[in-house]
Design a protein around this motif. Structure first.
Motif, PDB file in Angstrom:
ATOM      1  N   ASN B 232      43.482  36.281  41.656  1.00 46.43           N
ATOM      2  CA  ASN B 232      43.488  36.351  40.195  1.00 46.43           C
ATOM      3  C   ASN B 232      42.162  36.813  39.616  1.00 46.43           C
ATOM      4  O   ASN B 232      42.136  37.493  38.598  1.00 46.43           O
ATOM      5  N   PHE B 233      41.047  36.412  40.264  1.00 46.29           N
ATOM      6  CA  PHE B 233      39.787  36.799  39.631  1.00 46.29           C
ATOM      7  C   PHE B 233      39.547  38.308  39.750  1.00 46.29           C
ATOM      8  O   PHE B 233      38.902  38.894  38.886  1.00 46.29           O
ATOM      9  N   LEU B 235      41.999  40.510  39.560  1.00 43.25           N
ATOM     10  CA  LEU B 235      42.838  41.022  38.472  1.00 43.25           C
ATOM     11  C   LEU B 235      42.102  40.881  37.138  1.00 43.25           C
ATOM     12  O   LEU B 235      42.062  41.806  36.325  1.00 43.25           O
ATOM     13  N   TYR B 236      41.499  39.716  36.940  1.00 45.97           N
ATOM     14  CA  TYR B 236      40.777  39.472  35.692  1.00 45.97           C
ATOM     15  C   TYR B 236      39.609  40.454  35.534  1.00 45.97           C
ATOM     16  O   TYR B 236      39.446  41.074  34.488  1.00 45.97           O
ATOM     17  N   GLU B 237      38.809  40.581  36.597  1.00 48.59           N
ATOM     18  CA  GLU B 237      37.656  41.483  36.520  1.00 48.59           C
ATOM     19  C   GLU B 237      38.110  42.915  36.267  1.00 48.59           C
ATOM     20  O   GLU B 237      37.472  43.664  35.517  1.00 48.59           O
ATOM     21  N   GLY B 245      33.353  49.619  41.844  1.00 42.98           N
ATOM     22  CA  GLY B 245      32.310  49.424  42.844  1.00 42.98           C
ATOM     23  C   GLY B 245      31.683  48.039  42.744  1.00 42.98           C
ATOM     24  O   GLY B 245      31.422  47.379  43.747  1.00 42.98           O
ATOM     25  N   LEU B 246      31.461  47.590  41.531  1.00 41.00           N
ATOM     26  CA  LEU B 246      30.887  46.261  41.304  1.00 41.00           C
ATOM     27  C   LEU B 246      31.854  45.185  41.790  1.00 41.00           C
ATOM     28  O   LEU B 246      31.472  44.219  42.449  1.00 41.00           O
ATOM     29  N   TRP B 249      32.063  45.586  45.904  1.00 41.21           N
ATOM     30  CA  TRP B 249      30.871  45.361  46.728  1.00 41.21           C
ATOM     31  C   TRP B 249      30.099  44.120  46.322  1.00 41.21           C
ATOM     32  O   TRP B 249      29.195  43.686  47.023  1.00 41.21           O
ATOM     33  N   LYS B 250      30.396  43.562  45.168  1.00 39.99           N
ATOM     34  CA  LYS B 250      29.723  42.313  44.799  1.00 39.99           C
ATOM     35  C   LYS B 250      30.710  41.148  44.783  1.00 39.99           C
ATOM     36  O   LYS B 250      30.594  40.212  45.551  1.00 39.99           O
ATOM     37  N   TYR B 251      31.704  41.242  43.913  1.00 42.18           N
ATOM     38  CA  TYR B 251      32.555  40.080  43.690  1.00 42.18           C
ATOM     39  C   TYR B 251      33.526  39.813  44.838  1.00 42.18           C
ATOM     40  O   TYR B 251      33.738  38.668  45.223  1.00 42.18           O
ATOM     41  N   VAL B 252      34.108  40.846  45.390  1.00 43.32           N
ATOM     42  CA  VAL B 252      35.044  40.635  46.500  1.00 43.32           C
ATOM     43  C   VAL B 252      34.278  40.358  47.789  1.00 43.32           C
ATOM     44  O   VAL B 252      34.582  39.426  48.530  1.00 43.32           O
ATOM     45  N   ARG B 254      31.326  39.089  48.494  1.00 51.59           N
ATOM     46  CA  ARG B 254      30.726  37.765  48.684  1.00 51.59           C
ATOM     47  C   ARG B 254      31.785  36.747  49.128  1.00 51.59           C
ATOM     48  O   ARG B 254      31.540  35.908  49.992  1.00 51.59           O
ATOM     49  N   ASN B 255      32.962  36.822  48.546  1.00 56.91           N
ATOM     50  CA  ASN B 255      34.039  35.915  48.946  1.00 56.91           C
ATOM     51  C   ASN B 255      34.510  36.195  50.363  1.00 56.91           C
ATOM     52  O   ASN B 255      34.801  35.282  51.129  1.00 56.91           O
ATOM     53  N   ILE B 328      26.119  31.194  50.095  1.00 56.91           N
ATOM     54  CA  ILE B 328      27.207  32.130  49.802  1.00 56.91           C
ATOM     55  C   ILE B 328      28.322  31.446  49.037  1.00 56.91           C
ATOM     56  O   ILE B 328      28.881  31.997  48.091  1.00 56.91           O
TER      57      ILE B 328
END
Lengths: 346, 334
Positions: B232-233, B235-237, B245-246, B249-252, B254-255, B328
């Protein structure tokens, strides 16, 4: 219709899967004026969320099949112009998700997520250069102005101690607070339209009214239009200016809120209203016999016809939107003449 | 739990883990039916001479007593003397440890540098031609025997093209020794000639060691990204219009790295102990070659020391992984 903010005309789309083509949206028409709070009402699975995501342009592209129609936002054809849509998304149109628990990224602080949003979507952002996403600069003076706006907005959604909140991780705040946060994030880019997809479904009943009231007040104060998808006519009644009812991927009736509850014309709308529990607690709830049709093989014409006691052979062709009063449009060959619900109340 | 509490509790757990490790390894080493005293004494020694030597070395005492003595000595950093080099085992290991660590670090850096970006690309473009090619390559990367790969690389890069040295760690004297890591030492002393030589010597063995590891990291990263990318996050982003790219390479990422980091910790341990074969092919003067010699000589205490050292490296790397996790994934600090 030059004053329209959002015009959806004859939108037809669906998803191609192994079982065939699921025809989700069938010739949907919908108009929103600036600053209007519109309730998009229907049962689960009626295509509300698909419509909301189509406007945002976030439907899964691999399976999506567009059959026709247009989504116009302030003169931009959102379906034809991908670059224009990308520029509008998150800036002129923002989003409040259904589930505030899973919609924030669990491994970044709330502050970092808001910072990235503001970096890319703040109203103070000029035309950024062609930087790769991870390297784009974020000027100091704009950052400070953005931060001030963030604090102001977090206070406006009644989140206590905003500075501390920004240092927290999503799992450290409650569901109600998270949804206030989502409202704040939707307001921060100073959009023209917020799409709120069942924003209170995941919350406790006691908090739902607070959140909706807050959304209504802030949207009115800031002149932002809101499209609120909901299956709950009660909350639509409380906060909306106008209501559009959908059934199985078709718009069936649209009206200003008082007119809608006074004189519902479509048989489905009447059944929906009759299924509500009475305010006095009396009156048995009546369900609607039959089932929602299969999107893989929907009935031709009006999709409610198989469950409708007024249906005739003429219903096999979908009727056009017919005016019933100021701003009141209905798609039915056999509309309900007398305002049944209003009589019952009198 | 706060971060410092997690670190302290892990450090406390180190003690029983280390004791368990030493006891188990000690008994396993002594199950092997070899007679070091006879080997040292030589073929022509009489039984009396062997017995005398055995008593001198303490091999005639009960096993539990030998263990007690070993643990007592180990606590002061004394691992006994190598029967083969006649030098303290701790010194031998300490002298060779930097070579192996340098090789392992180089390999893990290459493996991460290849595995993570390719894993992300593979997931984002899943089922595309790129993805298919990467998946085939990663299966091959796991299937290739490292000694074969090592020799192929040597034949191509060293023998045919002459681009890299065939084996060894450095030509000439190498940099002035500070840490024992040649790359680091040449940087510290600003000795560019040694730096180039050290890097060139490092290249082939590190790549040989890195490829299977890169394949594993690629697969874990790919799975991690695929697990997250439909959440969901994301989808939200996306709905809020953040750049792709953000988001990736950042939000996905790290998870997705939460599970990959655990894997990288395990891989580091495997590379460290698995360097034996690669060191042998490239004649790399590290712990691997030392372990091979010790085994051939039935040098029990040296084998014991090597095994304990590998165990300690595993434990330390896992400790680091646990600490990294708290950075992390903040939910571990709950």
């Amino acid at each position: 219709m030059t004053d329209a903010l959002l015009t959806i005309s004859d939108l037809s789309l669906g998803f191609r899967g192994e079982a065939g083509f699921a025809h989700i949206l069938d010739g949907v028409n919908l108009t929103m004026r600036p600053g209007e709070i519109m309730g998009l009402v229907g049962e689960s699975g009626c295509g509300k969320t698909t419509l909301a995501r189509a406007i945002l342009g976030v439907l899964p592209r691999a399976a999506l099949e567009l059959r026709g129609g247009a989504i116009g936002f302030r003169g931009t054809d959102m379906l034809a112009d991908g670059a224009a849509q990308a520029a509008i998304r998150g800036r002129r149109i923002t989003f409040i998700p259904q589930d505030p628990f899973s919609s924030l990224n669990p491994v970044f602080t709330i502050g970092e997520q808001i910072d990235d949003l503001m970096k890319w979507k703040s109203p103070r952002r000029g035309e950024g250069g062609r930087w790769p996403a991870l390297l784009a600069p974020y000027g100091r003076s704009r950052r400070a102005a953005d931060r001030a706006a963030v604090i102001e907005t977090l206070e406006a959604v009644q989140l206590p101690q905003p500075e501390r909140l920004l240092r927290k991780y999503p799992h450290e705040v409650s569901g109600g607070q998270r949804q206030r946060l989502m409202i704040a994030m939707a307001l921060l880019p100073e959009p023209d339209l917020i799409i709120a997809d069942e924003p209170t479904t995941a919350l406790d009943v006691t908090i739902q009214a607070q959140i909706l009231g807050l959304l209504r007040r802030l949207a009115s104060e800031r002149g932002v239009a809101v499209m609120l998808t909901t299956h709950d006519l009660g909350s639509a009644w409380e906060i909306c200016d106008a209501i559009t009812v959908m059934y199985a991927g078709q718009d069936v009736e649209a009206a200003p809120v008082t007119e809608f509850f006074r004189a519902p014309a479509h048989p489905y709308t009447n059944k929906l209203l009759a299924s509500l529990p009475d305010a006095e607690g009396g009156g048995a709830m009546t369900g609607i016999p039959g089932e929602v049709p299969d999107f893989l093989a929907p009935p031709p014409g009006c999709r409610f016809a198989p469950r409708c006691e007024r249906a005739s052979a003429a219903c096999a062709t979908r009727p056009a939107q017919t005016p019933r009063g100021p701003g009141h449009l209905v798609r039915c060959v056999h509309p309900v003449a007398a305002p049944v619900h209003a009589e019952a109340e009198a | 739990m706060r971060r410092i509490e997690i670190i302290l509790s892990r450090l406390l757990w180190l003690i029983p883990t280390l004791v368990g490790l030493v006891v188990v390894v000690f008994f396993i080493a002594n199950v092997v039916p070899t007679d070091p005293a006879r080997i040292i004494a030589g073929e022509n020694a009489t039984t009396e001479q062997v017995e005398a030597l055995r008593a001198e070395l303490g091999f005639d005492r009960p096993l539990w007593e030998q263990l007690g003595i070993y643990v007592r000595d180990l606590a002061t950093g004394n691992m006994g003397r190598s029967l083969y080099t006649q030098r303290p085992i701790a010194d031998d290991l300490a002298h060779r440890l930097p070579a192996t660590l340098e090789l392992t670090f180089a390999a893990i850096i290459i493996a991460i540098g290849l595995g993570i970006p390719l894993g992300v690309v593979s997931a984002v473009k899943r089922n595309s031609l790129t993805d298919q090619v990467l998946r085939v390559l990663s299966v091959s990367g796991l299937a290739i025997a490292s000694f074969w790969l090592a020799m192929e690389l040597q034949m191509l890069f060293s023998t045919r093209w002459g681009l890299t040295p065939l084996n060894g760690r450095i030509s000439g004297f190498g940099p002035d020794e500070i840490t024992g890591f040649f790359v680091l030492d040449s940087l510290l002393t600003w000795d560019m000639e040694s730096l180039g030589g050290a890097l060139l010597h490092l290249l082939l063995p590190a790549v040989t060691l890195a490829l299977p590891a890169a394949a594993t990291i690629l697969r874990f990263t790919r799975a991690g990204v695929l697990e997250v990318i439909n959440s969901n996050f994301v989808l939200y982003e996306t709905a809020m219009g953040l750049p792709r790219g953000l988001i990736i390479w950042k939000y996905v990422l790290r998870n997705a790295l939460i599970s990959t980091v655990t894997q990288i910790g395990l891989i580091f341990g495997v590379l460290f102990s698995g360097a034996v074969v690669v060191e042998a092919v490239f004649d790399w003067p590290g712990l691997g070659t030392y372990a091979v010699q010790s085994i051939l000589q039935s040098d029990n205490k040296a084998i014991l020391g090597f095994t304990i050292l590998v165990g300690v490296v595993f434990i330390v790397v896992n400790l680091i992984v646990d600490i990294l996790h708290t950075f992390i994934d903040p939910r571990t600090l709950k």
